[in-house]
Design an enzyme around this catalytic site. Structure first.
Site, short mmCIF file in Angstrom:
data_model
loop_
_atom_site.label_atom_id
_atom_site.label_comp_id
_atom_site.label_asym_id
_atom_site.label_seq_id
_atom_site.Cartn_x
_atom_site.Cartn_y
_atom_site.Cartn_z
NE ARG A 143 -11.54 -7.72 18.47
CZ ARG A 143 -10.56 -7.44 17.61
NH1 ARG A 143 -10.30 -8.27 16.60
NH2 ARG A 143 -9.84 -6.35 17.75
CD GLU A 146 -2.66 -0.75 2.77
OE1 GLU A 146 -2.22 0.03 3.62
OE2 GLU A 146 -3.66 -1.46 2.95
C1 MV4 Z 1 -0.71 1.95 7.56
C2 MV4 Z 1 -0.08 3.14 7.98
C3 MV4 Z 1 0.23 4.07 7.02
N1 MV4 Z 1 -0.05 3.81 5.72
N2 MV4 Z 1 -0.96 1.75 6.26
C4 MV4 Z 1 -0.70 -0.32 11.75
C5 MV4 Z 1 -1.60 -1.39 12.24
C6 MV4 Z 1 -2.42 -1.83 11.09
N3 MV4 Z 1 -3.78 -1.99 11.49
C7 MV4 Z 1 -2.25 -0.77 10.07
N4 MV4 Z 1 -1.22 0.11 10.51
C8 MV4 Z 1 -0.81 1.14 9.73
N5 MV4 Z 1 -1.06 1.00 8.42
C9 MV4 Z 1 -0.63 2.66 5.37
N6 MV4 Z 1 -0.87 2.43 4.10
C10 MV4 Z 1 0.18 3.30 9.34
C11 MV4 Z 1 -0.17 2.30 10.21
C12 MV4 Z 1 0.19 2.52 11.59
C13 MV4 Z 1 -0.76 2.65 12.57
C14 MV4 Z 1 -2.12 2.57 12.28
C15 MV4 Z 1 -3.06 2.69 13.27
C16 MV4 Z 1 -2.65 2.92 14.57
C17 MV4 Z 1 -1.32 2.99 14.90
C18 MV4 Z 1 -0.36 2.85 13.90
C19 MV4 Z 1 0.98 2.94 14.24
C20 MV4 Z 1 1.92 2.81 13.25
C21 MV4 Z 1 1.52 2.59 11.93
#
Ligand code: MV4
Length: 514
Positions: free
Chosen positions: A293, A200
C-alpha cells in the site's frame, strides 16, 4: 487517465489523495460514516456517499456498500489509502470484478505478502536475505524447540498471519519457550483467526529501515530509497526520516536492489514498501515483510526525491509507464515526519477525543502539514487518533531538526490533547539529535524523561524549603517592627528589608504556579 475516482478512506490520507486528483483533473467521490458528515475529506471531494454508521465494521470496511457506491457514482477506479481495506485482497478482487480499477497491486501479490511465511518463501526464492529461521509454519512445540536450539537464543516467535508486531514474542532462553509458544498461539488465533507461528533468530538493537518501491504494468520496478522508522512506540511509528541518519549511499543501493528483487518476484504494480531489519553493529540487513500500500510516511520520500507518489499511483493504475527510471531518482536534503496523535503523552498516550476548538498549523519554508482536521472538527474514538502529519525538509539533518523545532513551537491545537509536547521534547533529545537510532529509542527516552522529572521535583522541594524560610524571616521581621520602638533610620532600613522579602515570596509563588 481516470475521469472519476472513489476514495475508500477518511482523514488526512483521503485529503491527500483528493489533492492529487485535483492536480490531475480527476473528479472525486468521498465515502463517509454518519459522524463524518462534516469532515474535511467530505467537504473537499466533489461528491460524497454515506456508507454507514460510526463503527468502521459497518461503514469504511463494508466492501459491497463501497463497491456499489463507486458503481452508482460512475467512478472508474477506487483508491484505498492506507488502513481499512488497503491490504484486503478480497476488496481488490471485488473492485476488479465489478469492472473498476483498484489503485494498488494485484490481489495475488497482496495475498503472497499478507502471509508472513509465504512472503519469506518469496524472498528466499528471489535470493533476498531473510532473518535466519523457518519459512514454514511450526507444526508443534517440539519443532519450535528443536529450531530454537538450532538457531540459538534469543529467538522471536511470530504469527504467520500477523505483521506489525502482533502475536510476537521474544524468547531469551529454552525455559521460557513453552509458555511463549502457547501465549503467542492464543494471541495469533484471537487476532488473525490463525494460530500458526514461525520462528526467527532475534536481531539485537535492530533498526527498522524500509525501501519505497514502485512498479508499473510494463515490467518496470524501481526504488525511491529508504525511510528510517526505528522510532516506534508499541509497534506504532512515531517519527520517520529520509534518508536514514546512517546516510550511506552504498547501503541504500544494496537495500534498494534487494527490495526491487522482491517487487519483481510478485510482478508488483503501484506503490509498495519492503521492510528490513538492519543489525546496528554489522549493518547486515534482512527482509522482514512487505506492505502492499501507500504508507503513512510517504511524504518524507516525496520531499527528498521531489516526486509525487500519489500521482504516480494513478499513472500506473491507468496503464501508463512510470514517469521516471531508476537513474532519474536522486535524493536531496533531509526530511523528518512527526505523526500528530489525539493522545495524552502525560497519561500513557491514552486517546483524547473531543472537539478541536482552536487550530494554528505551522507553515513557512520547508514545512508540509498533511492534516485531516480543521477548527471545530470532532475527533472520534471510532477511528485512528492520528489527526495530522508534520513533515519538514532541510538541506541537512541538522537544518531539518531546527525547522522541526520551530514548526512544533508554532503548532497550536486546543480542545483535545495531542502528542505535540512529546515531540517538542524528542527533537531536543541528545540521542535523537545524534541520529544513532534503534527500536529501543522510545523506551530509553521515556526513562530519561522520568529521571528528569525526578530531578525537577527535587529542585521544587528545595525551593519550597527556601520559601518556608523566607516566610519565617518575614514574620520575624514584622513582629520585631511591631514590638520595638526603633530609631527612624533603622525603621526605614527594616521596611526595605521587609519589601525585599515580600518580593521574594511573591516571585516564588508565581514560579510554583507556572
Ligand atoms: C524482529 C526484531 C528482532 N529480531 N525480528 C516488530 C514489528 C515487526 N514488524 C517486526 N518486529 C521486530 N522483529 C527479529 N528476528 C525486532 C522487532 C521489533 C521492532 C522492529 C521494528 C520496529 C520496532 C520494533 C520494536 C520492537 C521489536
Amino acid at each position: 487517465m481516470f475521469r472519476k475516482v472513489l476514495i475508500a478512506n477518511r482523514g488526512e490520507i483521503a485529503v491527500r489523495i483528493i489533492r492529487a486528483c485535483r492536480e490531475l483533473g480527476i473528479r472525486t467521490v468521498a465515502i463517509y460514516s454518519e459522524p463524518d458528515i462534516e469532515s474535511l475529506h467530505v467537504r473537499m471531494a466533489d461528491e460524497a456517499v454515506l456508507v454507514g454508521p460510526a463503527s468502521s465494521a459497518q461503514s469504511y470496511l463494508k466492501i459491497d456498500t463501497i463497491v456499489a457506491a463507486a458503481k452508482e457514482t460512475n467512478a472508474e477506479a477506487v483508491h484505498p489509502g492506507y488502513g481499512f481495506l488497503a491490504e484486503s485482497a478480497d476488496f481488490a478482487r471485488a473492485v476488479a470484478n465489478s469492472g473498476l480499477t483498484f489503485i494498488g497491486p494485484t490481489a495475488e501479490a497482496m495475498e503472497i505478502m499478507g502471509s508472513k511465511t509465504s512472503a519469506r518463501r518469496a524472498a528466499v526464492e528471489a535470493g533476498v536475505p531473510i532473518v535466519p529461521g523457518t519459512v514454514e509454519p511450526l507444526r508443534s512445540f517440539e519443532e519450535a524447540s528443536a529450531t530454537a536450539e538450532k538457531y540459538g537464543f534469543p529467538v522471536m516467535l511470530k504469527a504467520a498471519a500477523g505483521g506489525g508486531g502482533k502475536g510476537m514474542r521474544l524468547v531469551t532462553g529454552s525455559n521460557e519457550l513453552r509458555s511463549a509458544f502457547e501465549t503467542a498461539q492464543t494471541e495469533a488465533a484471537a487476532a488473525f483467526g490463525d494460530s500458526s507461528l514461525y520462528l526467527e533468530k532475534a536481531v539485537e538493537r535492530p533498526r527498522h529501515i524500509e525501501i519505497q518501491i514502485f512498479g508499473d504494468t510494463h515490467g518496470n520496478v524501481v526504488h525511491l530509497g529508504e525511510r528510517e522508522c526505528s522510532i516506534q512506540r508499541r509497534h506504532q511509528k512515531v517519527i520517520e526520516e529520509c534518508p536514514s541518519p546512517i546516510n550511506d549511499p552504498d547501503l541504500r543501493r544494496r537495500m534498494g536492489e534487494e527490495a526491487v528483487k522482491i517487487g519483481r518476484a510478485v510482478n508488483y504494480t503501484g506503490a509498495g514498501t519492503v521492510e528490513f531489519l538492519l543489525a546496528d553493529a554489522t549493518h547486515e540487513f534482512y527482509f522482514l515483510e512487505m506492505n502492499t500500500r501507500l504508507q503513512v510516511e510517504h511524504p518524507v520520500t516525496e520531499l527528498v526525491t521531489r516526486r509525487d507518489l500519489v500521482h504516480e499511483q494513478f499513472r500506473v493504475a491507468s496503464g501508463e509507464s512510470l514517469s521516471f527510471t531508476q537513474e532519474d531518482v536522486d535524493w536531496q536534503g533531509h526530511a523528518i515526519e512527526c505523526r500528530i496523535y489525539a493522545e495524552d503523552p502525560a497519561n500513557n498516550f491514552f486517546p483524547s477525543p473531543g472537539t478541536i476548538t482552536h487550530l494554528q498549523e505551522p507553515s513557512g519554508p520547508g514545512i508540509r502539514v498533511d492534516s485531516g482536521v480543521t477548527r471545530l472538527s470532532e475527533v472520534s474514538i471510532h477511528y485512528d487518533p492520528m489527526i495530522a502529519k508534520l513533515a519538514v525538509w532541510g538541506r541537512t539533518r541538522h537544518e531539518a531538526i531546527e525547522r522541526l523545532q520551530r514548526a512544533l513551537d508554532e503548532y497550536e491545537v486546543s480542545g483535545i490533547t495531542t502528542t505535540l509536547p512529546f515531540f517538542r521534547e524528542v527533537v531536543k533529545d541528545e540521542e535523537f539529535v545524534s541520529g544513532h537510532l534503534d527500536t529501543g529509542f522510545i523506551a530509553r527516552f521515556n526513562e530519561r524523561r522520568a529521571a528528569a522529572k525526578v530531578s525537577a521535583n527535587q529542585v521544587e522541594s528545595d525551593l519550597a524549603a527556601i520559601a518556608a524560610g523566607l516566610s519565617y524571616a518575614l514574620r520575624q521581621q514584622r513582629t520585631s517592627m511591631e514590638t520595638s520602638a526603633q530609631a527612624p533610620k533603622s525603621r526605614w532600613k527594616m521596611t526595605g528589608r521587609q519589601a525585599g522579602l515580600n518580593r521574594a515570596v511573591s516571585t516564588f509563588s508565581k514560579w510554583r504556579k507556572s
